[in-house]
Design a protein around this motif. Structure first.
Motif, mmCIF file in Angstrom:
data_model
loop_
_atom_site.group_PDB
_atom_site.id
_atom_site.type_symbol
_atom_site.label_atom_id
_atom_site.label_comp_id
_atom_site.label_asym_id
_atom_site.label_seq_id
_atom_site.Cartn_x
_atom_site.Cartn_y
_atom_site.Cartn_z
ATOM 1 N N ILE A 193 5.285 8.996 -1.442
ATOM 2 C CA ILE A 193 4.591 8.027 -0.597
ATOM 3 C C ILE A 193 3.240 7.638 -1.184
ATOM 4 O O ILE A 193 2.898 6.455 -1.230
ATOM 5 N N THR A 194 2.471 8.609 -1.661
ATOM 6 C CA THR A 194 1.096 8.308 -2.063
ATOM 7 C C THR A 194 0.986 7.551 -3.363
ATOM 8 O O THR A 194 0.119 6.689 -3.488
ATOM 9 N N ILE A 195 1.822 7.841 -4.314
ATOM 10 C CA ILE A 195 1.679 7.161 -5.610
ATOM 11 C C ILE A 195 1.876 5.654 -5.479
ATOM 12 O O ILE A 195 1.013 4.882 -5.904
ATOM 13 N N PRO A 196 2.971 5.163 -4.884
ATOM 14 C CA PRO A 196 3.100 3.695 -4.792
ATOM 15 C C PRO A 196 2.101 3.040 -3.837
ATOM 16 O O PRO A 196 1.670 1.918 -4.072
ATOM 17 N N THR A 197 1.726 3.728 -2.759
ATOM 18 C CA THR A 197 0.855 3.076 -1.784
ATOM 19 C C THR A 197 -0.615 3.126 -2.150
ATOM 20 O O THR A 197 -1.404 2.373 -1.579
#
Length: 139
Positions: free
Chosen positions: A84-88
């Protein structure tokens, strides 16, 4: 690594009747260490020392609570957070991605990895714990 070592140690006392007392004491220690951290958060170097104590106490509590399967139980939320955190958190020219579609996609990946891991690696774990963990990851 510390949590896994604690989970395989005789400290777990599984099946002796005292395991709930040990686990409750460990989590009480976690809450107390968080309280100490909040009291010294602006006082260096005490804040760093309190954070180090919290990290160790949290690992011990996780190892005592989850037993030898702590690596599997902690790995699934970690995988979900990374997905979740890497793309967002990345910028795409002047836009950022919405979190909900990425989180839904990450849940499906975590669900598939969790079920595949349970069927191949950790089949000794009860389905109650597997589906409970996967449901909590989905929330």
């Amino acid at each position: 690594a510390l949590a896994t070592g604690i989970a395989w140690s005789p400290l777990t006392l599984q099946g002796t009747g005292y395991d709930s007392v040990v686990v409750a004491s460990a989590w009480l220690s976690v809450f107390l260490s968080v309280a100490v951290m909040s009291c010294v958060r602006y006082r260096s170097p005490w804040n760093i020392m309190a954070l180090a104590v919290f990290t160790v106490v949290m690992s011990v509590a996780s190892g005592l609570t989850f037993g030898p399967s702590v690596v599997y139980g902690a790995g699934l939320p970690c995988l979900g957070l990374v997905l979740i955190t890497i793309p967002t958190c990345m910028r795409y020219s002047d836009r950022v991605l919405e979190i909900f579609p990425i989180a839904a996609w990450a849940f499906l990946v975590v669900l598939a990895v969790g079920l595949a891991g349970w069927l191949t690696i950790a089949s000794h774990i009860s389905s109650f714990w597997v589906f409970g963990t996967l449901a909590l990851n989905g929330i």
